[in-house]
Design an enzyme around this catalytic site. Structure first.
Site, PDB file in Angstrom:
ATOM      1  N   ASP A 177      -7.508  -9.873   2.395  1.00 41.82           N
ATOM      2  CA  ASP A 177      -6.917  -8.527   1.858  1.00 41.82           C
ATOM      3  C   ASP A 177      -7.188  -7.475   2.851  1.00 41.82           C
ATOM      4  O   ASP A 177      -8.316  -7.052   3.349  1.00 41.82           O
ATOM      5  CB  ASP A 177      -7.569  -8.328   0.707  1.00 41.82           C
ATOM      6  CG  ASP A 177      -6.680  -7.226  -0.228  1.00 41.82           C
ATOM      7  OD1 ASP A 177      -5.823  -6.588   0.128  1.00 41.82           O
ATOM      8  OD2 ASP A 177      -6.948  -7.156  -1.424  1.00 41.82           O
ATOM      9  N   GLU A 224       0.087  -7.265  -6.584  1.00 37.29           N
ATOM     10  CA  GLU A 224      -0.733  -8.081  -5.979  1.00 37.29           C
ATOM     11  C   GLU A 224      -0.676  -9.332  -7.364  1.00 37.29           C
ATOM     12  O   GLU A 224      -1.948  -9.349  -7.799  1.00 37.29           O
ATOM     13  CB  GLU A 224      -1.898  -7.407  -5.541  1.00 37.29           C
ATOM     14  CG  GLU A 224      -2.797  -6.832  -6.416  1.00 37.29           C
ATOM     15  CD  GLU A 224      -3.911  -6.368  -5.685  1.00 37.29           C
ATOM     16  OE1 GLU A 224      -4.742  -7.053  -5.119  1.00 37.29           O
ATOM     17  OE2 GLU A 224      -4.529  -5.121  -5.948  1.00 37.29           O
ATOM     18  N   GLU A 259      -0.008  -9.995  -1.798  1.00 38.29           N
ATOM     19  CA  GLU A 259       0.258  -8.708  -2.123  1.00 38.29           C
ATOM     20  C   GLU A 259       1.016  -7.992  -0.823  1.00 38.29           C
ATOM     21  O   GLU A 259       1.048  -8.075   0.216  1.00 38.29           O
ATOM     22  CB  GLU A 259      -1.069  -7.956  -2.038  1.00 38.29           C
ATOM     23  CG  GLU A 259      -1.057  -6.442  -2.113  1.00 38.29           C
ATOM     24  CD  GLU A 259      -2.501  -5.876  -2.277  1.00 38.29           C
ATOM     25  OE1 GLU A 259      -2.629  -4.715  -2.858  1.00 38.29           O
ATOM     26  OE2 GLU A 259      -3.251  -6.240  -1.876  1.00 38.29           O
ATOM     27  N   ASP A 276      -1.418  -1.849   1.742  1.00 37.34           N
ATOM     28  CA  ASP A 276      -2.200  -2.580   1.155  1.00 37.34           C
ATOM     29  C   ASP A 276      -1.657  -4.152   1.103  1.00 37.34           C
ATOM     30  O   ASP A 276      -0.557  -4.075   0.475  1.00 37.34           O
ATOM     31  CB  ASP A 276      -2.613  -2.131  -0.380  1.00 37.34           C
ATOM     32  CG  ASP A 276      -3.820  -2.943  -0.870  1.00 37.34           C
ATOM     33  OD1 ASP A 276      -4.263  -3.920  -0.182  1.00 37.34           O
ATOM     34  OD2 ASP A 276      -4.309  -2.646  -1.932  1.00 37.34           O
ATOM     35  N   HIS A 294      -6.304   3.380  -5.821  1.00 31.03           N
ATOM     36  CA  HIS A 294      -5.799   3.531  -7.083  1.00 31.03           C
ATOM     37  C   HIS A 294      -5.476   4.558  -7.812  1.00 31.03           C
ATOM     38  O   HIS A 294      -6.355   5.382  -8.386  1.00 31.03           O
ATOM     39  CB  HIS A 294      -6.799   2.511  -7.965  1.00 31.03           C
ATOM     40  CG  HIS A 294      -7.237   1.003  -7.425  1.00 31.03           C
ATOM     41  ND1 HIS A 294      -6.597  -0.161  -8.185  1.00 31.03           N
ATOM     42  CD2 HIS A 294      -7.777   0.697  -6.426  1.00 31.03           C
ATOM     43  CE1 HIS A 294      -6.975  -1.070  -7.342  1.00 31.03           C
ATOM     44  NE2 HIS A 294      -7.604  -0.597  -6.544  1.00 31.03           N
ATOM     45  N   HIS A 308      -1.345  -1.639  -8.483  1.00 33.61           N
ATOM     46  CA  HIS A 308      -1.748  -0.259  -8.505  1.00 33.61           C
ATOM     47  C   HIS A 308      -0.902   0.706  -7.742  1.00 33.61           C
ATOM     48  O   HIS A 308      -0.378   0.347  -6.771  1.00 33.61           O
ATOM     49  CB  HIS A 308      -3.093  -0.170  -8.112  1.00 33.61           C
ATOM     50  CG  HIS A 308      -3.465  -0.827  -6.840  1.00 33.61           C
ATOM     51  ND1 HIS A 308      -3.470  -0.135  -5.773  1.00 33.61           N
ATOM     52  CD2 HIS A 308      -3.978  -1.941  -6.540  1.00 33.61           C
ATOM     53  CE1 HIS A 308      -3.791  -0.761  -4.663  1.00 33.61           C
ATOM     54  NE2 HIS A 308      -4.065  -1.935  -5.160  1.00 33.61           N
TER      55      HIS A 308
END
Length: 310
Positions: free
Chosen positions: A94, A202, A294, A105, A175, A167
């Site tokens: 990640d 994700e 993700e 992300d 977030h 998010h």
């Protein structure tokens, strides 16, 4: 081209910054996946990927996460980490990148040594992400996205992890207030995704039956909270954290200007006073193996702009 989210105008330059962060994240992911070999040290992998991000003109939006087997999320190497990869491990890589605060992300799952086991589990989280993309657009509720993810993962015979969510993203906010579930939330209140919103989706799939996680005893990732200014005795330390990380999550091993034992002591004091948030290493409740995929998207009227892809 203009997008808006809660009054914030996302003009072409901002979109380009999101996309630049995404491109750097893609390159870092491609580089990182090649490092996932038997006997490779986790700390070397983390630090080489983070260096790659910086060398390419970005900054880590959070420490590189290397979560293995039943570890669902939030493992990054502590200083002097001696852990190594072994053939057959299921790894979730990640990676977060920001350019001037605009974040990409992304995460991928793979098996060390190109082992074919867990292939269907990996496909399940991939399918969850693909299913989310089928419904992503302005006005869709987050529960609709979760419903699509849940159905896709269950079609492979696995369980979506309901404790972990996607998010919304805003500048220097990983977030930003809206969570995107990996399951159908039913009739409960469900925010809608709006044109101009940046969001990370994700899906996590597990071989466990409950689809829940728990906090392990260790945390190697932290972020400052709005209570940090209540600790004047740590003013210089907090100032450095603000200056270097601007509110984004950081690793304890990144704090090189103090000795490790001193760092641990200060972080424990700040965490006890809720001036620092601890991202505990998260484990599947049933000991199940977990896969994750993700990407980051900017919502448009009829779909999305995907900023990360490998």
């Amino acid at each position: 081209m203009h997008y808006s989210h809660e009054g914030l105008k996302l003009d072409k330059k901002v979109i380009e910054l999101y996309q630049r962060a995404g491109k750097i994240a893609q390159e870092a992911m491609k580089f990182g996946l090649q490092l996932l070999k038997p006997k490779a040290k986790l700390i070397d992998i983390c630090e080489r990927i983070e260096k790659k991000i910086r060398d390419n003109g970005g900054l880590p939006a959070f420490p590189v996460n290397i979560s293995i087997n039943n570890v669902a999320a939030h493992y990054t190497s502590p200083i002097n980490d001696t852990n190594v990869l072994r053939r057959g491990m299921l790894v979730k890589l990640d990676i977060g990148v920001h350019v001037n605060g605009y974040i990409a992300d992304m995460a991928r799952s793979t098996v060390v040594g190109n082992d074919k086991k867990y292939r269907d589990l990996i496909k399940a989280s991939q399918a969850g992400l693909a299913a989310a993309e089928e419904v992503l657009r302005d006005g869709v509720s987050v529960n609709q996205v979760g419903k699509a993810i849940e159905k896709a993962i269950k079609s492979f015979g696995y369980t979506p992890v309901k404790d972990l969510t996607g998010h919304s993203l805003e500048r220097y906010q990983l977030h930003a207030g809206i969570s995107v579930p990996n399951v159908d939330g039913g009739t409960i209140f469900s925010p809608k995704l709006r044109e101009g919103m940046a969001v990370a989706i994700e899906p996590f799939a597990t071989t466990g039956t409950h689809g829940t996680v728990y906090n392990g005893p260790k945390a190697y990732i932290f972020s400052l909270t709005n209570k940090a200014d209540r600790f004047p005795q740590q003013k210089e330390f907090i100032y450095e954290l603000k200056k270097r990380f601007n509110g984004l999550p950081f690793a304890s091993r990144w704090i090189r200007w103090l000795k490790p034992k001193k760092v641990e002591s200060i972080l424990n004091v700040l965490a006890a006073g809720k001036a620092v948030y601890k991202y505990h290493v998260l484990y599947d409740h049933d000991g199940g193996l977990v896969s994750q995929h993700e990407n980051t998207y900017i919502i448009t009227k009829n779909g999305f702009i995907k900023t990360t892809e490998t």
